[in-house]
Design a protein around this motif. Sequence first.
Motif, PDB file in Angstrom:
ATOM      1  N   ILE A  25       0.838  -1.206   0.000  1.00  0.00           N
ATOM      2  CA  ILE A  25       0.000   0.000   0.000  1.00  0.00           C
ATOM      3  C   ILE A  25       0.873   1.256   0.000  1.00  0.00           C
ATOM      4  O   ILE A  25       0.582   2.225  -0.718  1.00  0.00           O
ATOM      5  CB  ILE A  25      -0.959  -0.019   1.211  1.00  0.00           C
ATOM      6  CG1 ILE A  25      -1.989  -1.142   1.015  1.00  0.00           C
ATOM      7  CG2 ILE A  25      -1.641   1.329   1.388  1.00  0.00           C
ATOM      8  CD1 ILE A  25      -2.811  -1.448   2.234  1.00  0.00           C
ATOM      9  N   THR A  26       1.955   1.232   0.777  1.00  0.00           N
ATOM     10  CA  THR A  26       2.856   2.385   0.826  1.00  0.00           C
ATOM     11  C   THR A  26       3.511   2.626  -0.528  1.00  0.00           C
ATOM     12  O   THR A  26       3.634   3.778  -0.974  1.00  0.00           O
ATOM     13  CB  THR A  26       3.933   2.174   1.915  1.00  0.00           C
ATOM     14  OG1 THR A  26       3.276   1.972   3.164  1.00  0.00           O
ATOM     15  CG2 THR A  26       4.850   3.369   2.008  1.00  0.00           C
ATOM     16  N   LEU A  27       3.946   1.550  -1.174  1.00  0.00           N
ATOM     17  CA  LEU A  27       4.547   1.699  -2.502  1.00  0.00           C
ATOM     18  C   LEU A  27       3.561   2.334  -3.489  1.00  0.00           C
ATOM     19  O   LEU A  27       3.947   3.201  -4.280  1.00  0.00           O
ATOM     20  CB  LEU A  27       5.014   0.337  -3.022  1.00  0.00           C
ATOM     21  CG  LEU A  27       6.280  -0.228  -2.394  1.00  0.00           C
ATOM     22  CD1 LEU A  27       6.465  -1.681  -2.791  1.00  0.00           C
ATOM     23  CD2 LEU A  27       7.487   0.599  -2.788  1.00  0.00           C
ATOM     24  N   GLU A  28       2.322   1.900  -3.453  1.00  0.00           N
ATOM     25  CA  GLU A  28       1.303   2.455  -4.356  1.00  0.00           C
ATOM     26  C   GLU A  28       1.097   3.938  -4.062  1.00  0.00           C
ATOM     27  O   GLU A  28       0.958   4.748  -4.987  1.00  0.00           O
ATOM     28  CB  GLU A  28      -0.012   1.691  -4.194  1.00  0.00           C
ATOM     29  CG  GLU A  28      -1.134   2.215  -5.058  1.00  0.00           C
ATOM     30  CD  GLU A  28      -0.931   1.911  -6.535  1.00  0.00           C
ATOM     31  OE1 GLU A  28      -1.485   2.664  -7.364  1.00  0.00           O
ATOM     32  OE2 GLU A  28      -0.237   0.940  -6.865  1.00  0.00           O
ATOM     33  N   THR A  29       1.065   4.287  -2.784  1.00  0.00           N
ATOM     34  CA  THR A  29       0.840   5.675  -2.397  1.00  0.00           C
ATOM     35  C   THR A  29       1.997   6.572  -2.828  1.00  0.00           C
ATOM     36  O   THR A  29       1.789   7.673  -3.349  1.00  0.00           O
ATOM     37  CB  THR A  29       0.656   5.777  -0.871  1.00  0.00           C
ATOM     38  OG1 THR A  29      -0.438   4.941  -0.482  1.00  0.00           O
ATOM     39  CG2 THR A  29       0.375   7.201  -0.447  1.00  0.00           C
ATOM     40  N   VAL A  30       3.215   6.107  -2.629  1.00  0.00           N
ATOM     41  CA  VAL A  30       4.388   6.927  -2.894  1.00  0.00           C
ATOM     42  C   VAL A  30       4.747   6.952  -4.376  1.00  0.00           C
ATOM     43  O   VAL A  30       5.041   8.008  -4.935  1.00  0.00           O
ATOM     44  CB  VAL A  30       5.595   6.422  -2.051  1.00  0.00           C
ATOM     45  CG1 VAL A  30       6.870   7.139  -2.432  1.00  0.00           C
ATOM     46  CG2 VAL A  30       5.310   6.586  -0.569  1.00  0.00           C
ATOM     47  N   MET A  31       4.723   5.796  -5.028  1.00  0.00           N
ATOM     48  CA  MET A  31       5.251   5.691  -6.386  1.00  0.00           C
ATOM     49  C   MET A  31       4.177   5.666  -7.484  1.00  0.00           C
ATOM     50  O   MET A  31       4.515   5.800  -8.655  1.00  0.00           O
ATOM     51  CB  MET A  31       6.098   4.417  -6.506  1.00  0.00           C
ATOM     52  CG  MET A  31       7.318   4.413  -5.602  1.00  0.00           C
ATOM     53  SD  MET A  31       8.227   2.871  -5.680  1.00  0.00           S
ATOM     54  CE  MET A  31       8.940   2.979  -7.311  1.00  0.00           C
ATOM     55  N   GLY A  32       2.947   5.444  -7.126  1.00  0.00           N
ATOM     56  CA  GLY A  32       1.893   5.360  -8.134  1.00  0.00           C
ATOM     57  C   GLY A  32       2.049   4.105  -8.984  1.00  0.00           C
ATOM     58  O   GLY A  32       2.332   3.022  -8.482  1.00  0.00           O
ATOM     59  N   ASP A  33       1.878   4.257 -10.297  1.00  0.00           N
ATOM     60  CA  ASP A  33       1.952   3.106 -11.202  1.00  0.00           C
ATOM     61  C   ASP A  33       3.358   2.518 -11.313  1.00  0.00           C
ATOM     62  O   ASP A  33       3.523   1.360 -11.684  1.00  0.00           O
ATOM     63  CB  ASP A  33       1.457   3.484 -12.602  1.00  0.00           C
ATOM     64  CG  ASP A  33      -0.056   3.631 -12.653  1.00  0.00           C
ATOM     65  OD1 ASP A  33      -0.723   3.069 -11.762  1.00  0.00           O
ATOM     66  OD2 ASP A  33      -0.560   4.310 -13.570  1.00  0.00           O
ATOM     67  N   ALA A  34       4.376   3.285 -10.991  1.00  0.00           N
ATOM     68  CA  ALA A  34       5.748   2.787 -11.055  1.00  0.00           C
ATOM     69  C   ALA A  34       6.025   1.745  -9.976  1.00  0.00           C
ATOM     70  O   ALA A  34       7.050   1.069 -10.012  1.00  0.00           O
ATOM     71  CB  ALA A  34       6.725   3.949 -10.905  1.00  0.00           C
ATOM     72  N   ALA A  35       5.112   1.591  -9.037  1.00  0.00           N
ATOM     73  CA  ALA A  35       5.309   0.652  -7.931  1.00  0.00           C
ATOM     74  C   ALA A  35       4.982  -0.786  -8.315  1.00  0.00           C
ATOM     75  O   ALA A  35       5.299  -1.697  -7.564  1.00  0.00           O
ATOM     76  CB  ALA A  35       4.437   1.062  -6.753  1.00  0.00           C
TER      77      ALA A  35
END
Length: 79
Positions: A25-35
């Motif tokens: 969830i944190t990766l999605e929040t911080v990086m968006g689609d690049a996660a």
Amino acid sequence: MAKPAFDVLRALAIASQALGFILIITLETVMGDAARPWQGWTLAAMVLAALAIALVRLYRRNRMRKARAERLAREEDET
């Protein structure tokens, strides 16, 4: 009634899965689609951790069964 013993493997399994989902969830929040690739690797690590914990639980259970069977066989030999 006796209090059940603390199951370290169960706690480890729950903690690893919770940490994995928080990281996804944190990766999605911080990086968006690049996660996406990082989320895939995180999910793979979660699955591997769950599999490893399941194998350790199976090994421990089988080892206890074997010890119990040997103890019963020894008791039968004594009688």
